[in-house]
Scaffold this motif. Structure first.
Motif, PDB file in Angstrom:
ATOM      1  N   VAL A  19       0.843  -1.198   0.000  1.00 55.32           N
ATOM      2  CA  VAL A  19       0.000   0.000   0.000  1.00 55.32           C
ATOM      3  C   VAL A  19       0.876   1.246   0.000  1.00 55.32           C
ATOM      4  CG1 VAL A  19      -1.819   1.259   1.218  1.00 55.32           C
ATOM      5  CG2 VAL A  19      -1.773  -1.252   1.303  1.00 55.32           C
ATOM      6  N   PHE A  20       0.499   2.206  -0.824  1.00 47.32           N
ATOM      7  CA  PHE A  20       1.227   3.473  -0.912  1.00 47.32           C
ATOM      8  C   PHE A  20       0.312   4.605  -0.470  1.00 47.32           C
ATOM      9  CE2 PHE A  20       5.021   2.189  -3.245  1.00 47.32           C
ATOM     10  CZ  PHE A  20       4.629   0.983  -3.794  1.00 47.32           C
ATOM     11  N   TYR A  47       7.591   7.631  10.705  1.00 49.35           N
ATOM     12  CA  TYR A  47       8.861   8.005  10.068  1.00 49.35           C
ATOM     13  C   TYR A  47       8.914   9.514   9.918  1.00 49.35           C
ATOM     14  CZ  TYR A  47      11.101   3.654   8.478  1.00 49.35           C
ATOM     15  OH  TYR A  47      11.777   2.461   8.414  1.00 49.35           O
ATOM     16  N   PHE A  48      10.112   9.983   9.754  1.00 47.79           N
ATOM     17  CA  PHE A  48      10.383  11.402   9.648  1.00 47.79           C
ATOM     18  C   PHE A  48      11.463  11.608   8.576  1.00 47.79           C
ATOM     19  CE2 PHE A  48      11.959  15.456  10.634  1.00 47.79           C
ATOM     20  CZ  PHE A  48      13.275  15.398  11.073  1.00 47.79           C
ATOM     21  N   SER A  49      11.354  12.701   7.826  1.00 46.89           N
ATOM     22  CA  SER A  49      12.380  13.018   6.824  1.00 46.89           C
ATOM     23  C   SER A  49      12.758  14.485   6.956  1.00 46.89           C
ATOM     24  CB  SER A  49      11.843  12.746   5.419  1.00 46.89           C
ATOM     25  OG  SER A  49      12.741  13.245   4.448  1.00 46.89           O
ATOM     26  N   TYR A  50      14.049  14.762   7.001  1.00 48.46           N
ATOM     27  CA  TYR A  50      14.505  16.140   7.150  1.00 48.46           C
ATOM     28  C   TYR A  50      15.147  16.679   5.874  1.00 48.46           C
ATOM     29  CZ  TYR A  50      18.706  13.458   8.290  1.00 48.46           C
ATOM     30  OH  TYR A  50      19.732  12.552   8.277  1.00 48.46           O
ATOM     31  N   GLY A  63       6.979  -2.580   9.827  1.00 46.31           N
ATOM     32  CA  GLY A  63       5.946  -2.846   8.827  1.00 46.31           C
ATOM     33  C   GLY A  63       5.760  -1.716   7.830  1.00 46.31           C
ATOM     34  N   TYR A  64       6.526  -0.635   8.020  1.00 48.32           N
ATOM     35  CA  TYR A  64       6.408   0.537   7.150  1.00 48.32           C
ATOM     36  C   TYR A  64       7.773   0.898   6.559  1.00 48.32           C
ATOM     37  CZ  TYR A  64       2.172   1.282   9.987  1.00 48.32           C
ATOM     38  OH  TYR A  64       0.982   1.139  10.630  1.00 48.32           O
ATOM     39  N   SER A  65       7.734   1.564   5.423  1.00 47.18           N
ATOM     40  CA  SER A  65       8.917   2.213   4.877  1.00 47.18           C
ATOM     41  C   SER A  65       8.466   3.536   4.263  1.00 47.18           C
ATOM     42  CB  SER A  65       9.625   1.341   3.835  1.00 47.18           C
ATOM     43  OG  SER A  65       8.768   1.110   2.728  1.00 47.18           O
ATOM     44  N   LEU A  76       4.448   7.036   2.230  1.00 50.35           N
ATOM     45  CA  LEU A  76       4.479   5.970   3.246  1.00 50.35           C
ATOM     46  C   LEU A  76       4.084   4.670   2.565  1.00 50.35           C
ATOM     47  CD1 LEU A  76       4.724   5.235   6.309  1.00 50.35           C
ATOM     48  CD2 LEU A  76       2.245   5.556   6.426  1.00 50.35           C
ATOM     49  N   ILE A  77       4.852   3.630   2.815  1.00 49.66           N
ATOM     50  CA  ILE A  77       4.629   2.343   2.151  1.00 49.66           C
ATOM     51  C   ILE A  77       4.398   1.276   3.209  1.00 49.66           C
ATOM     52  CG2 ILE A  77       5.594   0.644   0.555  1.00 49.66           C
ATOM     53  CD1 ILE A  77       7.533   3.180  -0.196  1.00 49.66           C
ATOM     54  N   LEU A  78       3.305   0.563   3.055  1.00 51.57           N
ATOM     55  CA  LEU A  78       3.050  -0.619   3.879  1.00 51.57           C
ATOM     56  C   LEU A  78       3.476  -1.801   3.028  1.00 51.57           C
ATOM     57  CD1 LEU A  78       1.045   1.657   4.894  1.00 51.57           C
ATOM     58  CD2 LEU A  78      -0.350  -0.218   5.767  1.00 51.57           C
TER      59      LEU A  78
END
Lengths: 113, 110
Positions: A19-20, A47-50, A63-65, A76-78
């Protein structure tokens, strides 16, 4: 005014599917975040991205990426959806620097059957 | 560990009554706390933050370092204040990451 747009308001998927969830912000913010919101548990950071291609695990990354190929987009990817990932997912963004508030999208209510 | 506690899941008050939504935090330094609000079917949005010391929609919040609290107050509740309220604490390590409390649902009854 900051606009954070999540691609879907409601989504229904099956167990085991990939899932996206997509999120786009239009204010050139450096930081982007994915949370899940569950009753009684509040918001929990996934998750966090800077920066582009930079990411950091939050409190519940299992379970996520995530993917951040462009500054304005944070996905977010399941990897293999499970029923315990049924939840409301919130995306947020903020500018870099201390004490800056986060700006949220409308959320995606994801149901995994 | 840095943590935010909101002890009440639900707070029900009558219109015109004072409101106090409780928030306690654990942090050894000088925190910059936030209150966020989510009205029904709307996105989560910033209500106020400690650093700006402002009053938004009649709400104020004072940081009490002795009691490690940042309670949200309003002298006279309005029906439109009914919403879910979250207290949030910035995490050390940069990036504007926040840890949120579990939230308090405020219901203002007529």
């Amino acid at each position: 005014d900051v606009k954070v747009t999540q691609s879907s308001r409601y989504l229904v998927k099956r167990t085991g599917e990939k899932v996206f969830l997509e999120c786009v912000q239009d204010m050139d913010h450096e930081n982007m975040f994915w949370y899940r919101q569950d009753p009684g548990l509040g918001l929990r950071l996934i998750y966090f991205s800077y920066d582009v291609k930079m990411k950091e695990k939050g409190d519940i990354p299992e379970g996520y990426s995530v993917s951040r190929e462009k500054k304005e987009r944070f996905s977010l990817i399941l990897e293999s959806a499970s029923t315990n990932q049924t939840s409301m997912y919130l995306c947020a963004s903020s500018i870099a620097g201390p004490h800056q508030p986060q700006h949220f999208g409308d959320g995606t209510r994801l149901s995994i059957l | 560990a840095q943590r935010v506690t909101q002890p009440e899941k639900l707070l029900s008050v009558f219109k015109g009554a004072p409101v106090e939504l409780k928030c306690n935090y654990s942090y050894s330094g000088s925190p910059e706390l936030f209150w966020y609000v989510q009205y029904s079917r709307q996105r989560l949005q910033l209500l106020l933050r400690h650093i700006s010391r402002e009053s938004i929609k009649g709400f104020t919040a004072d940081l009490n370092k002795g009691e490690t609290s940042f309670h949200l107050k309003k002298p006279f509740a309005q029906e439109e204040d009914s919403a879910m309220y979250y207290c949030a604490l910035p995490l050390t390590g940069g990036g504007n990451k926040l840890t949120f409390g579990t939230g308090t649902q405020l219901k203002v009854e007529l």
